[in-house]
Design an enzyme around this catalytic site. Sequence first.
Site, PDB file in Angstrom:
ATOM      1  N   GLY A 242      18.641  72.410   5.155  1.00 42.11           N
ATOM      2  CA  GLY A 242      20.113  72.365   5.150  1.00 42.11           C
ATOM      3  C   GLY A 242      20.602  73.482   4.242  1.00 42.11           C
TER       4      GLY A 242
ATOM      5  CB  VAL B  80      28.343  76.548   0.842  1.00 40.58           C
ATOM      6  CG1 VAL B  80      28.928  75.171   1.020  1.00 40.58           C
ATOM      7  CG2 VAL B  80      28.723  77.078  -0.514  1.00 40.58           C
TER       8      VAL B  80
ATOM      9  CG  ASN C  78      20.244  75.486   8.417  1.00 42.83           C
ATOM     10  OD1 ASN C  78      20.708  74.690   7.603  1.00 42.83           O
ATOM     11  ND2 ASN C  78      20.929  75.865   9.493  1.00 42.83           N
TER      12      ASN C  78
ATOM     13  CB  SER D  55      29.328  67.154  -9.874  1.00 45.12           C
ATOM     14  OG  SER D  55      30.660  67.618 -10.057  1.00 45.12           O
TER      15      SER D  55
ATOM     16  CE  LYS E 284      29.537  64.697  -7.160  1.00 44.74           C
ATOM     17  NZ  LYS E 284      29.537  65.043  -5.796  1.00 44.74           N
TER      18      LYS E 284
ATOM     19  CG  HIS F 170      31.720  63.306 -11.325  1.00 44.44           C
ATOM     20  ND1 HIS F 170      32.212  63.972 -10.209  1.00 44.44           N
ATOM     21  CD2 HIS F 170      31.726  64.217 -12.319  1.00 44.44           C
ATOM     22  CE1 HIS F 170      32.496  65.213 -10.528  1.00 44.44           C
ATOM     23  NE2 HIS F 170      32.210  65.402 -11.801  1.00 44.44           N
ATOM     24  CG  ASN F 171      32.989  62.975  -6.468  1.00 43.49           C
ATOM     25  OD1 ASN F 171      32.361  63.492  -7.384  1.00 43.49           O
ATOM     26  ND2 ASN F 171      32.859  63.381  -5.220  1.00 43.49           N
TER      27      ASN F 171
ATOM     28  CD  GLU G  72      36.363  66.124  -8.478  1.00 45.48           C
ATOM     29  OE1 GLU G  72      35.153  66.076  -8.794  1.00 45.48           O
ATOM     30  OE2 GLU G  72      36.756  66.585  -7.388  1.00 45.48           O
ATOM     31  CE1 TYR G  73      38.471  62.108  -4.578  1.00 43.42           C
ATOM     32  CE2 TYR G  73      40.487  61.175  -3.679  1.00 43.42           C
ATOM     33  CZ  TYR G  73      39.255  61.761  -3.503  1.00 43.42           C
ATOM     34  OH  TYR G  73      38.835  62.017  -2.216  1.00 43.42           O
TER      35      TYR G  73
ATOM     36  NE  ARG H 252      43.359  63.493  -4.203  1.00 44.78           N
ATOM     37  CZ  ARG H 252      42.244  64.203  -4.319  1.00 44.78           C
ATOM     38  NH1 ARG H 252      41.550  64.528  -3.242  1.00 44.78           N
ATOM     39  NH2 ARG H 252      41.802  64.584  -5.496  1.00 44.78           N
TER      40      ARG H 252
HETATM   41  P1  NDP Z   1      27.935  70.622   5.151  1.00 45.80           P
HETATM   42  O1  NDP Z   1      28.246  69.271   4.658  1.00 45.80           O
HETATM   43  O2  NDP Z   1      29.000  71.427   5.759  1.00 45.80           O
HETATM   44  O3  NDP Z   1      26.712  70.486   6.196  1.00 45.80           O
HETATM   45  C1  NDP Z   1      26.243  71.593   6.919  1.00 45.80           C
HETATM   46  C2  NDP Z   1      24.716  71.598   6.953  1.00 45.80           C
HETATM   47  O4  NDP Z   1      24.223  70.387   7.540  1.00 45.80           O
HETATM   48  C3  NDP Z   1      24.183  72.732   7.820  1.00 45.80           C
HETATM   49  O5  NDP Z   1      23.002  73.219   7.220  1.00 45.80           O
HETATM   50  C4  NDP Z   1      23.899  72.036   9.138  1.00 45.80           C
HETATM   51  O6  NDP Z   1      22.924  72.695   9.924  1.00 45.80           O
HETATM   52  C5  NDP Z   1      23.354  70.735   8.630  1.00 45.80           C
HETATM   53  N1  NDP Z   1      23.395  69.667   9.630  1.00 45.80           N
HETATM   54  C6  NDP Z   1      24.492  69.031  10.099  1.00 45.80           C
HETATM   55  N2  NDP Z   1      24.136  68.086  10.983  1.00 45.80           N
HETATM   56  C7  NDP Z   1      22.777  68.127  11.068  1.00 45.80           C
HETATM   57  C8  NDP Z   1      21.814  67.382  11.791  1.00 45.80           C
HETATM   58  N3  NDP Z   1      22.180  66.385  12.613  1.00 45.80           N
HETATM   59  N4  NDP Z   1      20.530  67.705  11.628  1.00 45.80           N
HETATM   60  C9  NDP Z   1      20.148  68.685  10.807  1.00 45.80           C
HETATM   61  N5  NDP Z   1      21.007  69.424  10.075  1.00 45.80           N
HETATM   62  C10 NDP Z   1      22.304  69.142  10.206  1.00 45.80           C
HETATM   63  O7  NDP Z   1      27.229  71.490   3.981  1.00 45.80           O
HETATM   64  P2  NDP Z   1      27.607  71.642   2.430  1.00 45.80           P
HETATM   65  O8  NDP Z   1      26.628  72.653   1.928  1.00 45.80           O
HETATM   66  O9  NDP Z   1      29.042  71.863   2.220  1.00 45.80           O
HETATM   67  O10 NDP Z   1      27.283  70.216   1.802  1.00 45.80           O
HETATM   68  C11 NDP Z   1      26.000  69.644   1.848  1.00 45.80           C
HETATM   69  C12 NDP Z   1      26.054  68.293   1.153  1.00 45.80           C
HETATM   70  O11 NDP Z   1      26.434  68.495  -0.212  1.00 45.80           O
HETATM   71  C13 NDP Z   1      27.098  67.334   1.729  1.00 45.80           C
HETATM   72  O12 NDP Z   1      26.634  66.032   1.624  1.00 45.80           O
HETATM   73  C14 NDP Z   1      28.292  67.522   0.820  1.00 45.80           C
HETATM   74  O13 NDP Z   1      29.142  66.398   0.818  1.00 45.80           O
HETATM   75  C15 NDP Z   1      27.590  67.710  -0.509  1.00 45.80           C
HETATM   76  N6  NDP Z   1      28.353  68.396  -1.532  1.00 45.80           N
HETATM   77  C16 NDP Z   1      29.153  69.437  -1.225  1.00 45.80           C
HETATM   78  C17 NDP Z   1      29.899  70.077  -2.205  1.00 45.80           C
HETATM   79  C18 NDP Z   1      30.737  71.242  -1.870  1.00 45.80           C
HETATM   80  O14 NDP Z   1      31.426  71.731  -2.781  1.00 45.80           O
HETATM   81  N7  NDP Z   1      30.713  71.729  -0.639  1.00 45.80           N
HETATM   82  C19 NDP Z   1      29.829  69.646  -3.601  1.00 45.80           C
HETATM   83  C20 NDP Z   1      28.897  68.600  -3.842  1.00 45.80           C
HETATM   84  C21 NDP Z   1      28.222  67.999  -2.823  1.00 45.80           C
HETATM   85  P3  NDP Z   1      23.364  73.809  11.011  1.00 45.80           P
HETATM   86  O15 NDP Z   1      23.541  75.084  10.221  1.00 45.80           O
HETATM   87  O16 NDP Z   1      22.247  73.863  11.956  1.00 45.80           O
HETATM   88  O17 NDP Z   1      24.645  73.336  11.640  1.00 45.80           O
END
Ligand code: NDP
Length: 478
Positions: free
Chosen positions: A9, A12, A32, A128, A182, A185-186, A189-190, A287
């Site tokens: 995964g 970002v 990925n 976080s 966590k 924490h969130n 944060e709200y 919100r």
């Molecule tokens: P996203 O939540 O946007 O998820 C995208 C990723 O998930 C991609 O790598 C995608 O693969 C993969 N994915 C989605 N569905 C599947 C599936 N069915 N099987 C396999 N892979 C899958 O990514 P973020 O990086 O934003 O967040 C990751 C986690 O971290 C989430 O749980 C989020 O809530 C948490 N988080 C995020 C924060 C932030 O600031 N963004 C902060 C703290 C935690 P593909 O590229 O193939 O689509």
Amino acid sequence: MSAQIGVTGLAVMGANLARNLARNGYTVALHNRSIEKTDALLSAHGEEGDFIRTETLQELVDSLEKPRRVLIMVKAGVPVDSVIGQLVPLLEPGDIVIDGGNSHFEDTRRREAALAEKDLHFVGVGVSGGEEGALLGPSIMPGGSRESYDSLGPMLEKIAAKYEGEPCCTWIGTDGAGHFVKMVHNGIEYADMQVIGEAYDLLRSAAGIEPAEQATIFNEWNTGQLSSFLIEITAEVLGHVDARTGKPFVDVVVDSAGQKGTGRWTVVSGLDLGSPVSAIAESVFARALSSQRGQREVAQETLQGAETAVELPDTFVDDVRQALYASKLVSYAQGIDMLNAAAREYGWDLKLDEIASLWRAGCIIRAELLDDIMKAYAGSEAPANLLFAPAFAESIAAAVPAWRRVVSVAVQLGIPVPVFSSSLAYYDGLRRKRLPAALTQGLRDLFGAHTYHRVDAEGTFHTMWGEDRAEVEAVDTH
Ligand code: NDP
């Protein structure tokens, strides 16, 4: 060469955590679902450390040293179960599966139990700090077995944010404890953001202080009791001018706040635990109300407003600062109270000083205050409520007069301050000798024979309301 950890995964958060691990000297295997993200990461940052490119989960698993550590950073919810389902048949007893996403702690408890049956460790880790934190050092809240932390902990501590050299990462407790902490924490944060919003609204709507000037005020507040990341970035946002219109940026943004759900989870969990997290709940509701644009438009035409002018005390700006501080303290007190309730419910030995310590850097709610909170829980006798810790009892007492003045001004002017006011109600509710809950109990006994306890006798009682009103001993149905 085998990798010390694999990351699947690479959006970002996953990409930045993988880079953080590699920059800290670990060999990281990358995977990925779609190969594009893996290749994009390698072409942009491949030189930052030792990465192993893999195209399938089998390749990922084969590239890892044993016991294997696989960090899942995919979208929270069903995708996590889907990836776990594909991974598990490829793993061996003792391997560690880590979920670093924002998973619900109940899902983590379920997954941990399921993997434990296969002699696999499942570690739900709260992370976080957003994308920047993931890269430069997040606050990390790992759950799962203590044994898994012995293997995983040193890596996580190395990539975590540091507060005066101490890593903002420590083992939180078994199964879903990390994700629970966590989540709280969130929730905090709200509330933190909502109280900042209420302060801004009061300074603007009651005192007529424009955003640019408020930026200076918030910067000043950031040097004292309120010093924190969120106050710092509030100054930045309020000082920002929209390039298109030349207006304050805050005036060109639609005033409907979004939410991804972790605040709501905290409130639902607070309700389940019987924990009065009113500041967090009011923040989530604020919100929600902001997003009811249709009703808000009708209300502007139809609902009666309030007085348009109230004489403000000379101390108003500092009063608002103190109301913000006191309300913020209440939201932390409520969040911590909820952690205590969860520890009892789920059998976690939560160390509140350690939890406060790892929120001191890296995460969104990082604040000077957290160092004092940590100290309040560091001794052998933890206060039953954060507000009872001597340092905080004193500082909140000093803020109470200003807090009451501010809420009263807001009410007179019709400026909604749901967290300022509900936090004050919580404070007063805690300290009042008698609460109208006695009347509630009387009503419940009258209409539903729900029984009551007496202040002057042991036992459970019921009054025969529909008959002669004699009091009888009863079975407790509270
Ligand atoms: P996203 O939540 O946007 O998820 C995208 C990723 O998930 C991609 O790598 C995608 O693969 C993969 N994915 C989605 N569905 C599947 C599936 N069915 N099987 C396999 N892979 C899958 O990514 P973020 O990086 O934003 O967040 C990751 C986690 O971290 C989430 O749980 C989020 O809530 C948490 N988080 C995020 C924060 C932030 O600031 N963004 C902060 C703290 C935690 P593909 O590229 O193939 O689509």
